[in-house]
Write a protein that holds these residues in place. Structure first.
Motif, mmCIF file in Angstrom:
data_model
loop_
_atom_site.group_PDB
_atom_site.id
_atom_site.type_symbol
_atom_site.label_atom_id
_atom_site.label_comp_id
_atom_site.label_asym_id
_atom_site.label_seq_id
_atom_site.Cartn_x
_atom_site.Cartn_y
_atom_site.Cartn_z
ATOM 1 N N LEU A 164 18.769 21.633 55.669
ATOM 2 C CA LEU A 164 17.899 22.184 56.300
ATOM 3 C C LEU A 164 16.752 20.997 56.433
ATOM 4 C CD1 LEU A 164 15.558 24.379 56.145
ATOM 5 C CD2 LEU A 164 15.792 25.189 53.207
ATOM 6 N N ARG A 165 17.200 20.109 54.993
ATOM 7 C CA ARG A 165 15.727 18.630 54.141
ATOM 8 C C ARG A 165 16.439 17.849 56.252
ATOM 9 N NH1 ARG A 165 17.605 19.319 49.434
ATOM 10 N NH2 ARG A 165 19.661 17.316 49.426
ATOM 11 N N ALA A 166 17.263 17.973 56.411
ATOM 12 C CA ALA A 166 17.383 17.254 57.590
ATOM 13 C C ALA A 166 16.809 17.622 58.961
ATOM 14 C CB ALA A 166 18.060 16.880 58.164
ATOM 15 N N TRP A 167 16.889 18.860 59.132
ATOM 16 C CA TRP A 167 15.888 20.123 60.325
ATOM 17 C C TRP A 167 14.654 19.763 59.731
ATOM 18 C CZ3 TRP A 167 13.337 24.510 59.118
ATOM 19 C CH2 TRP A 167 13.144 25.433 60.735
ATOM 20 N N GLU A 168 14.104 20.484 58.442
ATOM 21 C CA GLU A 168 12.913 19.704 58.657
ATOM 22 C C GLU A 168 11.521 18.210 59.224
ATOM 23 O OE1 GLU A 168 11.824 23.051 54.981
ATOM 24 O OE2 GLU A 168 12.942 21.033 54.813
ATOM 25 N N SER A 169 12.874 17.442 58.875
ATOM 26 C CA SER A 169 12.172 16.123 59.379
ATOM 27 C C SER A 169 12.310 15.723 60.606
ATOM 28 C CB SER A 169 13.387 15.234 58.364
ATOM 29 O OG SER A 169 13.049 13.521 58.714
ATOM 30 N N ILE A 219 26.435 13.803 47.906
ATOM 31 C CA ILE A 219 26.732 13.424 49.927
ATOM 32 C C ILE A 219 25.271 13.560 50.458
ATOM 33 C CG2 ILE A 219 27.253 15.894 50.881
ATOM 34 C CD1 ILE A 219 28.855 17.238 49.230
ATOM 35 N N LEU A 220 25.594 12.138 51.600
ATOM 36 C CA LEU A 220 24.542 12.183 51.840
ATOM 37 C C LEU A 220 24.327 12.506 53.582
ATOM 38 C CD1 LEU A 220 25.605 7.646 52.020
ATOM 39 C CD2 LEU A 220 24.831 9.538 50.257
ATOM 40 N N GLY A 221 25.203 13.098 53.646
ATOM 41 C CA GLY A 221 25.038 13.993 55.392
ATOM 42 C C GLY A 221 26.512 14.664 55.423
ATOM 43 N N TRP A 222 26.571 15.481 56.496
ATOM 44 C CA TRP A 222 27.821 15.659 57.290
ATOM 45 C C TRP A 222 27.463 16.220 58.509
ATOM 46 C CZ3 TRP A 222 26.718 20.570 58.970
ATOM 47 C CH2 TRP A 222 25.817 21.755 58.660
ATOM 48 N N PRO A 272 17.326 13.449 54.475
ATOM 49 C CA PRO A 272 16.097 12.240 54.713
ATOM 50 C C PRO A 272 15.955 10.699 54.445
ATOM 51 C CG PRO A 272 15.249 14.550 55.297
ATOM 52 C CD PRO A 272 17.081 14.336 54.531
ATOM 53 N N ILE A 273 16.476 11.193 52.688
ATOM 54 C CA ILE A 273 16.150 9.767 52.047
ATOM 55 C C ILE A 273 17.528 9.209 52.657
ATOM 56 C CG2 ILE A 273 15.250 10.537 50.480
ATOM 57 C CD1 ILE A 273 17.984 10.686 48.248
#
Length: 170
Positions: free
Chosen positions: A20-25, A64-67, A84-85
């Protein structure tokens, strides 16, 4: 050091939050995320709970950094989300390399991936790694609850060597 491993079922909610955070970014500036946040979160939760066996996780020091995922375990990458970070630090590249190797190991000769047409950073990321635009279309997005203009990209992993085939057997 960042490592890649298989997702676990008990991580589904954490993976959904990262997605969700990555999608929002990724949609910042072209869609109001507030209008679709609930639908997007629901879609991420359902996906990560149902398809955790098809998800690879990038992790560093237990965080966890991403997937990334291949929903049907075929040659189509369906998801690649980096918190995003942690973006622009090589995490996405490591996840992409892992999926490409899994696809190679299954003896597919190409990888496919789709992203929305306005996702400039994703398009640049993929093009820099050998992907080429192959098609454009509009598809329904459960995450956004609407049609989205998408770009399909392809990367050839290896081409069949036809030099030793008898004439006419291409």
């Amino acid at each position: 050091m960042t490592s890649i491993r298989n997702a676990r079922e008990d991580e589904a909610l954490e993976l959904a939050a990262i997605g969700l955070r990555a999608w929002e970014s990724a949609i910042e500036g072209w869609i109001d995320a507030n209008l679709m946040r609930d639908n997007a979160l629901r879609a991420f939760v359902e996906f990560t709970q149902q398809y955790y066996l098809s998800i690879d996780v990038a992790e560093k020091g237990g965080q966890i950094l991403g997937w990334a995922a291949r929903q049907n375990l075929d040659n189509a990458i369906t998801d690649l989300w980096v918190d995003p970070i942690w973006q622009r630090q090589g995490v996405g590249g490591l996840l992409l390399q892992q999926l490409e190797q899994e696809i190679r190991d299954q003896e597919y000769d190409r990888v496919t991936v789709e992203t929305h047409s306005q996702n400039g950073p994703a398009l640049a990321f993929l093009k820099n790694r050998g992907y080429q635009i192959n098609w454009m279309t509009a598809v329904w997005s459960d995450k956004l609850d609407r049609d989205v203009d998408t770009v399909g990209l392809v990367k050839i992993l290896f081409e069949e060597d036809v030099s030793d085939l008898p004439y006419g057997q291409f």
